[in-house]
Design an enzyme around this catalytic site. Sequence first.
Site, mmCIF file in Angstrom:
data_model
loop_
_atom_site.group_PDB
_atom_site.id
_atom_site.type_symbol
_atom_site.label_atom_id
_atom_site.label_comp_id
_atom_site.label_asym_id
_atom_site.label_seq_id
_atom_site.Cartn_x
_atom_site.Cartn_y
_atom_site.Cartn_z
ATOM 1 C CD GLU A 17 -3.150 -1.024 2.162
ATOM 2 O OE1 GLU A 17 -3.884 -1.619 2.224
ATOM 3 O OE2 GLU A 17 -2.373 -0.860 3.136
ATOM 4 N N GLY A 83 -12.670 -5.196 0.988
ATOM 5 C CA GLY A 83 -13.221 -5.728 0.397
ATOM 6 C C GLY A 83 -15.091 -4.762 0.370
ATOM 7 C CG MET A 178 -8.806 -5.509 8.231
ATOM 8 S SD MET A 178 -7.704 -6.817 8.262
ATOM 9 C CE MET A 178 -7.467 -7.476 10.039
ATOM 10 C CD GLU A 179 -5.908 -1.706 8.338
ATOM 11 O OE1 GLU A 179 -6.601 -1.348 7.331
ATOM 12 O OE2 GLU A 179 -4.911 -2.732 8.707
ATOM 13 C CG ASP A 202 -11.482 -8.736 -0.616
ATOM 14 O OD1 ASP A 202 -13.045 -8.847 0.041
ATOM 15 O OD2 ASP A 202 -10.763 -7.860 -0.467
#
Length: 234
Positions: A17, A83, A178-179, A202
């Site tokens: 990233e 996602g 997740m962040e 995804d």
Amino acid sequence: MRLELKQIGIIGAMDDEIALLLEGMPEHSVTASAGIEFRVGKFQSKQVVVCKSGVGKVNAAVCTQILIDRFGVDAIIFTGVAGALDPQLNIGDIVVSTECQQHDMDVTALGFPKGTIPFAELSVFQADPELVELAYSAASQFDGQAVRGKVLSGDQFVANRDTVEQLREELQGTCTEMEGAAVAQVCAMNGFPFVIIRSMSDRADGSAHMNFTEFTQLASSNSYRIVEEMLRRL
Ligand code: ADE
């Protein structure tokens, strides 16, 4: 711009990233704090601090607070992959956060709605409107879809349809990662402007683990291109 951006903090969670950002700033200094490397230099002629937070909300929160306290950045941009929750989104498409919430904050057993932080004033954190518009207009330059939407974060890699439907119905998420909500909450606690930019690796479904492996580089590169264009326009 209302915001005066002399130095910008840019966070990614994983090597992929931030790889292209680092290629664009061959000369920079490195300072480590809490095991995170903060790279100070110029990107697109703008002063930046680029760092890899590591995966998950705790890493992202620590990284964000250090950027604010020690590096004196004026705003934070998060760049990375997510996602998709919105069924209209395809792999590679972009979500620019209008707001963020932790989907795994669950005190429903005590009567708090899902995603609500008990006894806190706020559980949904608003991104800075100017940064959102800058990111969104930068994104509309590129092929593929870009939408503004709600980013949901949790310490889990979501990989099933039931959870996707639940996150859409209960919390109206556009994408999950997740962040972002940790960065957002720390920024809100400090009265600090931020925006989260995510490209879809995804669809958070049964194929998510395979898609993530295959498309993380592509999605990271798409997200990077938005950040690059934003900084060019600043
Ligand atoms: N980041 C990219 N894809 C994700 C997913 N399906 N769940 C959580 N974080 C992600």
